[in-house]
Each structure stands twice: as C-alpha cells, then as structure tokens.
Design an enzyme around this catalytic site. Sequence first.
Site, PDB file in Angstrom:
ATOM      1  N   TYR A 106     162.331  18.908  16.025  1.00  8.47           N
ATOM      2  CA  TYR A 106     162.826  17.835  15.690  1.00  8.47           C
ATOM      3  C   TYR A 106     164.442  17.908  15.143  1.00  8.47           C
ATOM      4  O   TYR A 106     164.645  16.578  15.049  1.00  8.47           O
ATOM      5  CB  TYR A 106     161.576  17.909  14.449  1.00  8.47           C
ATOM      6  CG  TYR A 106     160.495  16.672  14.859  1.00  8.47           C
ATOM      7  CD1 TYR A 106     159.513  17.530  15.492  1.00  8.47           C
ATOM      8  CD2 TYR A 106     160.246  15.892  13.979  1.00  8.47           C
ATOM      9  CE1 TYR A 106     157.983  16.938  16.055  1.00  8.47           C
ATOM     10  CE2 TYR A 106     158.388  14.996  13.972  1.00  8.47           C
ATOM     11  CZ  TYR A 106     158.397  15.448  15.447  1.00  8.47           C
ATOM     12  OH  TYR A 106     156.730  14.181  15.133  1.00  8.47           O
ATOM     13  N   LYS A 131     152.861  28.217  21.752  1.00  7.73           N
ATOM     14  CA  LYS A 131     153.214  28.069  23.563  1.00  7.73           C
ATOM     15  C   LYS A 131     153.887  29.789  23.871  1.00  7.73           C
ATOM     16  O   LYS A 131     154.456  29.322  24.923  1.00  7.73           O
ATOM     17  CB  LYS A 131     153.220  27.326  23.821  1.00  7.73           C
ATOM     18  CG  LYS A 131     153.878  27.261  25.433  1.00  7.73           C
ATOM     19  CD  LYS A 131     151.800  26.518  26.181  1.00  7.73           C
ATOM     20  CE  LYS A 131     152.407  26.466  27.005  1.00  7.73           C
ATOM     21  NZ  LYS A 131     151.017  26.039  27.993  1.00  7.73           N
ATOM     22  N   ASP A 144     148.215  24.391  24.436  1.00  7.24           N
ATOM     23  CA  ASP A 144     146.979  23.603  25.336  1.00  7.24           C
ATOM     24  C   ASP A 144     145.578  23.770  25.362  1.00  7.24           C
ATOM     25  O   ASP A 144     144.444  23.318  24.580  1.00  7.24           O
ATOM     26  CB  ASP A 144     147.843  23.827  27.140  1.00  7.24           C
ATOM     27  CG  ASP A 144     148.238  25.001  27.588  1.00  7.24           C
ATOM     28  OD1 ASP A 144     147.568  25.690  26.286  1.00  7.24           O
ATOM     29  OD2 ASP A 144     148.232  25.622  28.764  1.00  7.24           O
ATOM     30  N   ASP A 164     152.386  18.167  14.661  1.00  9.33           N
ATOM     31  CA  ASP A 164     152.052  16.317  15.321  1.00  9.33           C
ATOM     32  C   ASP A 164     151.349  15.616  15.727  1.00  9.33           C
ATOM     33  O   ASP A 164     150.339  14.940  16.103  1.00  9.33           O
ATOM     34  CB  ASP A 164     153.450  15.924  15.760  1.00  9.33           C
ATOM     35  CG  ASP A 164     153.752  14.827  15.533  1.00  9.33           C
ATOM     36  OD1 ASP A 164     153.461  14.022  14.687  1.00  9.33           O
ATOM     37  OD2 ASP A 164     154.080  13.897  16.805  1.00  9.33           O
ATOM     38  N   ASP A 182     147.145  13.839  15.123  1.00 12.00           N
ATOM     39  CA  ASP A 182     146.294  13.163  16.087  1.00 12.00           C
ATOM     40  C   ASP A 182     145.695  12.885  16.101  1.00 12.00           C
ATOM     41  O   ASP A 182     143.708  12.377  16.252  1.00 12.00           O
ATOM     42  CB  ASP A 182     147.384  12.722  16.724  1.00 12.00           C
ATOM     43  CG  ASP A 182     148.057  10.865  15.615  1.00 12.00           C
ATOM     44  OD1 ASP A 182     148.850  12.170  15.174  1.00 12.00           O
ATOM     45  OD2 ASP A 182     148.989  10.459  16.466  1.00 12.00           O
TER      46      ASP A 182
END
Length: 347
Positions: free
Chosen positions: A136, A186, A218, A242, A246
Amino acid sequence: MPLIALLPGDGIGPEVIAEARRVLDAMSLDLTFEEAPVGGAAYQAGGHPLPAATLDLARRADAILFGAVGDPTCDALERSLRPEQAILGLRKELALFANLRPAKLFPGLEDASALRPEVAAAIDMVIVRELNGDVYFGEKGMRTTAAGLREGYDVMRYDESEVARIAHLGFQTATKRAGKLCSVDKANVLETSQLWRDVVIEVSAHYPQVALTHMYVDNCAMQLVRDPGQFDVIVTGNLFGDILSDQASMCAGSIGMLPSASLDASAKGLYEPIHGSAPDIAGQSKANPCATILSAAMMLRHSLGMAEAADRLEAAVGAALAGGARTADLGGTLSTRAMGDAVLVAL
Ligand code: IPM
Ligand code: MG
C-alpha cells in the site's frame, strides 16, 4: 468532554454515519461532534480528498468516526486526488498502524451467511491487520520497459520494527481472547513474508501463553470458508488483511455488519465500517447501518474508556437483530433509518 470527528464521506457513508450519530445522541454520553468533508465529497467541494481542515480536525479529536470513501466519478483523476487517498492519508498521517476487524456471527444471522448455518455459527475471530506499510505504501509508479511496454509496479515492503509492533498487538489481542494467534503470510514465495514470519516468531518469545501458528494466505482463504471457527486471532499484513477481512465478513453474515478500529500507539483511533461507499445503493436508504453503529461501540471502548456503554450498544444491535430487524443485505426490507430505529428501541 471528548470530541468526536465525524467524517461521513461518500456514497452510503452519510446515511450510516447519521444512524450512528442518532444512536450515540440517544445514549447521553456527553460527547461533542464536529463534522468535516472527506473523500470524493471533499474533492467535489474543494479540490482535495483530504483537506487540511479535515486532517486538522482528525488530529484534534479524541476519536474519529468515519463513513466510507469512494466515488466512481473520480476514477479518472490522478491517484493522489482520488477519494481513497483520504483514508490512506489519515491512516498514515495519524500513524494508525493497527486495524482490528472483529468478525462474529450474531445469533439469528446464520442464514445470511454464505456458509452453511452450522459452519457460520462458529465464527468469532479478530483480524489484526497492519495498516501503515506493505504494498500500500511502498514505492509505486508507471514506467516504460526497455521494450517500450507500459509497466506498473508497487513495492511490497516491511521493516522489522513495523512487523514487531503489529505482532505485539496480535499477541496481546490473543491474550485477552482464546489465546490462539495465526500469523498469515506468503513466506513460500515472498521475502517480505519471510521477514514477517521470522519477526513474529521472535516476538512470540514474549507471549509463551499464546499458541502461535502460521498459515499461507491462500490456505487461509480456503480455511476461512471451510472452517472459520478454527480462528481466534489472525495477524497479517496490509494487503492480505484487506482481502481476508472482506471474506470473513461474508462468512459472518454480511459486510454490512463488520466494524473496525484503526489505532495508533496510544488510545487514539479511527472507527469505520469495513464496507465501502456502495455507490450502487447510495441515497436509497438501503444500507445496513449496523457496521457503523458497532464501530461507534468500538470507539467507546477503545478510545473513550466507556466500556459499559459499548457493551450496551452492542447488546442493542444484538437485540434488534434477535427481534427480526433486517436490512436488505440480511434478507430483510428495513431501510437504513428503520434499522437505526430498531437499535434505538432496543437501547
Ligand atoms: C478497507 C478499504 C480500503 C483499503 C480502501 C478504501 C482504500 O478497502 O478499509 O478495507 O484498501 O484499505
Ligand atoms: Mg477493504
């Protein structure tokens, strides 16, 4: 008397903030409010998504209650003028590095979840998302390759101090809950994630009472829909947080239900629903105000030392839902205002 900065923003932001304000007013808590424009609304009014006066109010206030930013009519603007820069700027300028996103299924909402009711019912977790770093805020830009092709790039980065401070908060959050922390990264592909994992393991030495696990992002996305009940606290970077928050919201019934707190190193915080400005339903009184009302409850608890009032407000949302109050996202027909009324009645 604590000063609350109200930043309604774009789309459904003003509608949901209005309901949170009504509910707070009804609680007679001796709060003062000052409102300022932010996002696309501020750009339309004065040419910048985060005007100096708005930033100044945010700095002066004891806490910030934020609606949403995002306006499709601003999509063609240069990035620094787009509505999203307002929330990113506030997070950075106020050093709000820690984003707490609790995801819990309120009884009665089992059928609103995208998951089977018995799987959904088990959700009760907090995602601790880092908010000041990662891809970001790394170097980014557009350039031309040697072959003359357009190339976009965004650098993913964390230094060890940034990872350590959010890791501490993850462990502290887990200490107050079931004592389980899952760090999501990751590390099988990314150096940033390898550092993340190494530092989280170092920090874990301070918290022997917390059971630490690691999960690739994942796999975490898969586990969130397979068995969300396995998670207590997740700590992760800005981008993964983020996305996963959701996803967790949909497991917990609706994105219209999830609040968040963005905290600095003291008790100062910005509180906002995790949903966006939803331009498709803006101005129609269809939005669910519960995420914003629950964000206000988090504000009372984390920034204003009003834990009892926070409990009362959360219980009122629960009671309204138990009484059958449902906006469209929850399969019902109530307007934004009527949902606010249901919470007021329960209060
Ligand atoms: C969120 C939002 C923001 C983010 C956007 C509006 C910049 O999606 O708070 O989750 O990506 O952090
Ligand atoms: Mg998001």
